[in-house]
Design a protein around this motif. Structure first.
Motif, PDB file in Angstrom:
ATOM      1  N   SER A 229       5.749  19.185  -1.003  1.00 56.13           N
ATOM      2  CA  SER A 229       6.606  20.271  -0.930  1.00 56.13           C
ATOM      3  C   SER A 229       8.051  19.672  -1.030  1.00 56.13           C
ATOM      4  O   SER A 229       9.094  20.228  -1.422  1.00 56.13           O
ATOM      5  N   ALA A 230       8.414  18.465  -0.567  1.00 58.43           N
ATOM      6  CA  ALA A 230       9.563  17.859  -0.361  1.00 58.43           C
ATOM      7  C   ALA A 230      10.033  16.725  -1.489  1.00 58.43           C
ATOM      8  O   ALA A 230      11.096  16.307  -1.588  1.00 58.43           O
ATOM      9  N   GLY A 231       9.029  16.871  -2.452  1.00 57.57           N
ATOM     10  CA  GLY A 231       9.504  16.091  -3.724  1.00 57.57           C
ATOM     11  C   GLY A 231       9.281  14.407  -3.438  1.00 57.57           C
ATOM     12  O   GLY A 231       9.886  13.877  -4.101  1.00 57.57           O
ATOM     13  N   ILE A 232       8.384  14.184  -2.368  1.00 62.65           N
ATOM     14  CA  ILE A 232       8.357  12.761  -2.055  1.00 62.65           C
ATOM     15  C   ILE A 232       6.936  12.385  -2.601  1.00 62.65           C
ATOM     16  O   ILE A 232       6.025  12.791  -2.369  1.00 62.65           O
ATOM     17  N   GLY A 233       6.912  11.411  -3.522  1.00 61.78           N
ATOM     18  CA  GLY A 233       5.721  11.093  -4.062  1.00 61.78           C
ATOM     19  C   GLY A 233       4.873  10.118  -3.289  1.00 61.78           C
ATOM     20  O   GLY A 233       5.429   9.468  -2.485  1.00 61.78           O
ATOM     21  N   LEU A 234       3.449  10.310  -3.611  1.00 57.80           N
ATOM     22  CA  LEU A 234       2.651   9.514  -2.812  1.00 57.80           C
ATOM     23  C   LEU A 234       2.562   8.031  -3.054  1.00 57.80           C
ATOM     24  O   LEU A 234       1.718   7.172  -2.461  1.00 57.80           O
ATOM     25  N   SER A 235       3.317   7.565  -3.925  1.00 58.37           N
ATOM     26  CA  SER A 235       3.447   6.196  -4.339  1.00 58.37           C
ATOM     27  C   SER A 235       4.463   5.767  -3.293  1.00 58.37           C
ATOM     28  O   SER A 235       4.613   4.517  -3.080  1.00 58.37           O
ATOM     29  N   ARG A 236       5.304   6.505  -2.669  1.00 57.86           N
ATOM     30  CA  ARG A 236       6.512   6.120  -1.859  1.00 57.86           C
ATOM     31  C   ARG A 236       6.335   6.650  -0.420  1.00 57.86           C
ATOM     32  O   ARG A 236       6.315   5.528   0.588  1.00 57.86           O
ATOM     33  N   LEU A 237       5.249   7.243  -0.112  1.00 55.67           N
ATOM     34  CA  LEU A 237       4.720   7.721   1.079  1.00 55.67           C
ATOM     35  C   LEU A 237       2.969   7.334   1.170  1.00 55.67           C
ATOM     36  O   LEU A 237       2.460   8.363   0.503  1.00 55.67           O
ATOM     37  N   LEU A 238       2.775   6.425   1.559  1.00 59.87           N
ATOM     38  CA  LEU A 238       1.244   6.040   1.572  1.00 59.87           C
ATOM     39  C   LEU A 238       0.613   6.657   2.988  1.00 59.87           C
ATOM     40  O   LEU A 238       1.238   6.371   3.971  1.00 59.87           O
TER      41      LEU A 238
END
Length: 254
Positions: A229-238
């Motif tokens: 929802s926040a536009g934070i990709g799961l490559s940046r947030l593991l």
């Protein structure tokens, strides 16, 4: 560099050619009391045997003495001869358990070419701190390796943001389960984890300390949804599962 989430806050790092174990919590599933009345703790079994977890470990770091970071089973099973780093004030208690090489992390020390620096943390804000006590985070740095900021059991408050701004880590390990104590937040929740990601856009954030304790309020699925929802990709947030190994570049990005 490899980072393996064991369970809760327990990590095994392969860093600069060395093997480091952080906050060993080895209790069997449902062997410890509930914090909230919902369930006995921990909620899950270890994903590996203790023999596998301890294999090759050369250094142990204990951030504080809460049982979900250093429990009675770990006190028995972690080899007593291994060097162990702790926060100042905990060394006598740990040494009394038979550990022979205990060093408090006052500021900065160098172990086997790795610079380990103590960082501030706050296990909640306000009156709850009297119950939670002191904690520490730390950074790890070595030539040719990513700079790691392990935030530890802390909420997102100004000293954490000042640390990431000053240090500019390549990898941040956050405790992101949104645990509550008497209604007060004592580690980061989803909103604070997202804010942390935004504070250092070039860093990889690894969210741990999840789905292991009954006072947590944020699941892995919840955090993934919040990141999306926040536009934070799961490559940046593991958001690793228990037992998962994360490979990170063996060089700094800058």
């Amino acid at each position: 560099m490899k980072l393996q989430l064991i369970r809760n806050a327990t990590l095994k790092l392969s860093y600069a050619g060395r093997s480091i174990l952080i906050d060993p919590y080895f209790a069997p599933r449902h062997s410890l009391p509930s914090y909230t009345g919902k369930s006995a703790n921990p909620l899950t079994d270890l994903p590996l045997s203790m023999e596998e977890i301890l294999q090759g470990v050369e250094l142990v770091i204990v951030s504080h003495l809460h049982t979900d970071h250093f429990d009675s089973v770990a006190k028995q099973r972690v080899p007593k001869h291994l060097p162990l780093i702790c926060q100042p004030g905990d060394e006598a208690t740990i040494a009394a358990e038979g550990f022979a090489d205990v060093e408090p992390l006052e500021g900065e020390l160098v172990w086997q070419g790795i610079t380990i620096t103590r960082r501030e943390g706050s296990h909640g804000l306000g009156p709850v701190l009297e119950k939670m006590g002191s904690v520490m985070g730390l950074t790890l740095a070595a030539p040719g390796e990513p700079l790691i900021y392990w935030a530890g059991d802390t909420v997102l408050y100004p000293p954490v943001l000042e640390t990431v701004e000053r240090v500019v880590p390549d990898v941040i390990v956050s405790h992101s389960c949104g645990a509550l104590w008497d209604g007060d937040l004592i580690v980061m929740d989803a909103a604070e984890t997202i804010e942390l990601c935004r504070s250092v856009p070039e860093a990889t954030v690894v969210a741990v300390h999840m789905e292991a304790l009954d006072h947590a309020t944020v699941s892995r699925a919840h955090l993934r949804e919040a990141a999306h929802s926040a536009g934070i990709g799961l490559s940046r947030l593991l958001i690793p599962a228990d037992g998962a190994v994360i490979d990170l570049p063996a060089h700094r990005k800058r």
